[in-house]
Write a protein that holds these residues in place. Structure first.
Motif: not given
Length: 333
Positions: A126-127, A282, A284-286, A288-292
Motif C-alpha cells: 500500500d506504500r 487495523e 497497520y491500516n491506522e 498507514n493513514k497517519l503517515e501519508t
C-alpha cells in the motif's frame, strides 16, 4: 463519439432554433415560389416533373449546414491524457520485527509470526512511493533489508522471515530499535519512522531500550510501537520433540507495555496493542493513514481538434444549395 469532448457545448442550444426554422418554412412554403397568372393551362396538361417535390430539399440542405456549423462552434475534439506521478515528500520506514521463539505462539492464527508477515506485506504494497527497510531481532539484531524503494525485494524479505538459529533466542528490544535507528539516521527523507513490534519483555542485548529511544529522538525519528499477543494465556512453544516439531503449552502473555508506551511517547509516535489478527490489521491500516506521503501528479493533455470536417460539410451543403437553386431549380419568373 464517446471519446470526443466539446470545448463549448453551450452552442448546442442553437440547435433548438432549427425546428422553429423548419416550422416557419412549412407555414410559408407557398410564398417561397413565385406565381404566374395565365388565362389557360391547357398547354401544360400532361406535363409532370419531380423537381417541385424535390425543391424543399434545398431548405433541408440549409438546415443541415447550420447544424454542422453549430457542431463546429462547439469545438469537438479528442484528448490524449498522460500522467506523470512524482513523489514530492517521501517517507523512509524501517520495520523492526521480533523473531524470537515466542512469536510462534498460537493466539493469532496460524501464529503471531505468520499473521504479522501477511499484514506487513499488505502494508508495504500500500506504500509504493516510500522507501522501506526491514530489521529482525531476537537477543541480537541485524538488517534483513536496507531502506530501499525496491518493493519486491522488501516483500520477499518479509516472506522469508522465520524462527531459526541465526539469532540467539531472547527479546532484545533495545538492539532491534538501535539497529533500525542506524538504518535511518543518515536519511534525507521528509519523515523517518520505525514500526517496532514485539511480543515480550526486554531480556537480552547490551543496548537498553531507553537509550535506543533517546537516540531515535535525537535524530528526529518517530517510533510506532506494537505489542502483539492476546490478553491472558496463550499456547507458547516450550520444547522441540524428537521429530523436530515444537511442543506447545498454555502460558501467561507478558508484554512490557509501559516500556513500549514510553518509547512511542518519547519519539512522538504511538503505542498499539494487537490482540488478534483483525486488530493487527487495523493497527497497520491506522499507521498507514497517519503517515501519508505527498504526491504530485502531472497531467498532460494532447488535443486533436475535430471541428474542421463539420465546417467543410457546411460549406459543401451551402454550395450545393446555391448551385441547385440557380441551375436545376432556377425559376424563369
Amino acid at each position: 463519439m464517446k471519446e470526443v469532448t466539446f470545448m463549448y457545448p453551450q452552442f448546442f442550444w442553437l440547435l433548438a432554433l432549427l425546428p422553429l426554422a423548419a416550422v416557419w418554412f412549412f407555414l410559408r412554403r407557398k410564398q417561397q415560389s413565385p406565381s404566374l397568372k395565365m388565362s389557360s393551362t391547357k398547354g401544360f396538361q400532361g406535363a409532370t416533373s419531380i423537381l417541385p417535390k424535390l425543391k424543399p430539399m434545398l431548405f433541408v440542405f440549409r438546415l443541415l449546414a447550420l447544424a454542422s456549423l453549430v457542431v463546429a462552434m462547439a469545438r469537438p475534439r479528442t484528448v490524449d491524457i498522460s500522467n506523470e506521478t512524482k513523489t514530492t515528500k517521501g517517507i523512509d520506514i524501517v520495520m523492526a520485527v521480533d523473531v524470537s521463539g515466542s512469536m510462534l505462539a498460537k493466539d493469532l492464527k496460524p501464529n503471531r509470526m505468520e499473521a504479522l508477515k501477511r499484514v506487513a506485506a499488505k502494508f508495504v504494497e500500500d506504500r509504493p512511493n516510500d522507501r522501506i527497510g526491514l530489521v529482525v531481532y531476537a537477543a541480537e539484531a541485524y538488517t534483513k533489508t536496507p531502506v530501499t524503494s525496491d518493493q519486491p525485494l522488501v516483500l520477499e524479505a518479509i516472506k522469508s522471515i522465520k524462527y531459526d538459529n541465526v539469532l540467539q533466542d531472547g527479546t532484545g528490544i533495545g538492539m532491534g530499535l538501535a539497529t533500525a535507528v542506524n538504518r535511518l539516521k543518515d536519511s534525507k527523507a521528509k519523515s523517518r519512522i520505525i514500526i517496532l513490534l514485539t511480543d515480550g519483555v526486554n531480556n537480552s542485548g547490551f543496548i537498553e531500550p531507553e537509550t535506543a529511544s533517546d537516540i531515535a529522538r535525537q535524530y528526529g525519528i518517530k517510533v510506532y510501537t506494537i505489542g502483539i499477543g492476546t490478553n491472558g494465556m496463550a499456547e507458547f512453544p516450550y520444547a522441540i520433540a524428537p521429530n523436530g516439531q515444537f511442543l506447545f503449552r498454555m502460558m501467561q502473555v507478558e508484554i512490557d507495555q509501559e516500556l513500549m508506551k514510553s518509547i512511542a511517547r518519547k519519539t512522538g509516535g504511538k503505542y498499539f496493542r494487537a490482540t488478534s489478527n483483525d486488530k493487527l490489521k487495523e493497527i497497520y491500516n491506522e499507521i498507514n493513514k497517519l503517515e501519508t506521503t505527498e504526491i504530485e501528479e502531472l497531467r498532460y493533455y494532447d488535443y486533436d481538434e475535430k471541428y474542421r470536417p463539420f465546417v467543410w460539410l457546411a460549406l459543401g451543403l451551402v454550395l450545393a444549395e446555391v448551385g441547385l437553386r440557380n441551375t436545376v431549380f432556377r425559376s424563369f419568373i
